[in-house]
Design a protein around this motif. Structure first.
Motif: not given
Length: 303
Positions: A53-82
């Motif tokens: 949930s702390l990853k952007s769509s680009a980082e998820i699609s990049a298929a990097t380490n799934p257990w680590w967040v390189f660029h954490p973001t709250l954009s998913n929470y903001i988009e849903l809550l608004t």
């Protein structure tokens, strides 16, 4: 006077306290091992959900380490809550859950009191039948229920399908039997002297229930309430079958249908929505867990 001779020359049996201590030590070690194993299996899914949930769509699609967040973001929470759509899902779930809990308690508490304290012919068989009703899976019930409500809509001219309020009639079929069974166990564990004294003093059965049993059975009431809320909040199959319009969906179905478009999965927002949806039951369990356990274990040694 004869004396009893005791032969003290024979070998004495010694208790090996060291071996007992070692057995307890190994038992504790194995207990902690399996407890840690259970904790790992239980915590891995929510931890993975939080990370995703702390990853952007680009980082998820990049298929990097799934257990680590390189660029954490709250954009998913903001988009849903608004999002008005997500807030609508949340409101529908909250409305349905509150009303279903109210209906469940209004039915299950008097039914449990009658089956556990007002002994009559067939009460034990009826109580067992109430619990067996809960064991029937909803995957077998939704087909006949759909036919029943579709036919009822034709007869009355009132559209029951594809409206969130149809869930108010469906969910009690899941919550009332088990909540009644919980309350039967708790009411049965209360000493009979209480209701006997109340009846001698001139109290009616209704007064005995409301003034004596409900205050005493508060842990059981809380356990039944938590169960009814959890079932009505997290139910997926019934709302999936009976509601299709976006404005009528509850949160479990709304998250899946709105965030999965064709073969495109918005995993970041899906995980975020799942976490936000799990928050209300988690908060309730965190504060009322002791009452829930007390209510479920009531009647285990009595009644």
């Amino acid at each position: 006077m004869s004396t009893l001779a005791i032969d003290k020359s024979g070998p004495r049996r010694k208790v090996k306290y060291g071996s007992m201590s070692r057995d307890r030590t190994w038992a504790l070690r194995w207990s902690y091992f399996f407890l840690a194993l259970f904790a790992i299996f239980a915590l891995v899914p929510p931890i993975y959900m939080i990370i995703t949930s702390l990853k952007s769509s680009a980082e998820i699609s990049a298929a990097t380490n799934p257990w680590w967040v390189f660029h954490p973001t709250l954009s998913n929470y903001i988009e849903l809550l608004t999002s008005n759509q997500f807030l609508r899902f949340f409101w529908n779930s909250a409305m349905v859950s509150v009303v279903v809990v109210t209906i469940t308690m209004l039915i299950s508490v008097p039914a449990a009191f009658a089956l556990s304290r007002m002994r009559f012919w067939g009460s034990a068989t009826l109580a067992t039948g109430v619990f067996l009703t809960y064991l029937i899976p909803d995957s077998l019930l939704f087909l006949p229920l759909f036919k029943m409500f579709a036919r009822l809509s034709e007869w009355t001219g009132i559209s029951l399908i594809n409206h969130w309020y149809v869930l108010l009639f469906l969910y009690p079929t899941l919550t009332v039997p088990f909540a009644t069974w919980i309350m039967i166990g708790y009411f049965a564990s209360i000493p009979k002297e209480l209701d006997e004294a109340a009846i001698i003093d001139g109290a009616s059965w209704f007064q005995t229930l409301t003034r004596i049993f409900i205050p005493v059975a508060l842990p059981g009431l809380i356990a039944a309430t938590i169960f009814a809320f959890t079932v009505s909040w997290a139910q997926f199959l019934y709302p999936l079958v009976f509601t299709t319009s976006t404005d009528q969906l509850v949160m479990p179905v709304g998250i899946i249908t709105s965030l999965i478009k064709g073969d495109v999965f918005n995993w970041g927002q899906i995980m975020t929505g799942a976490l936000l949806g799990a928050a209300p039951p988690l908060i309730i369990y965190a504060f009322l867990m002791d009452y829930y356990i007390a209510g479920l274990t009531a009647g285990a040694t009595k009644g």
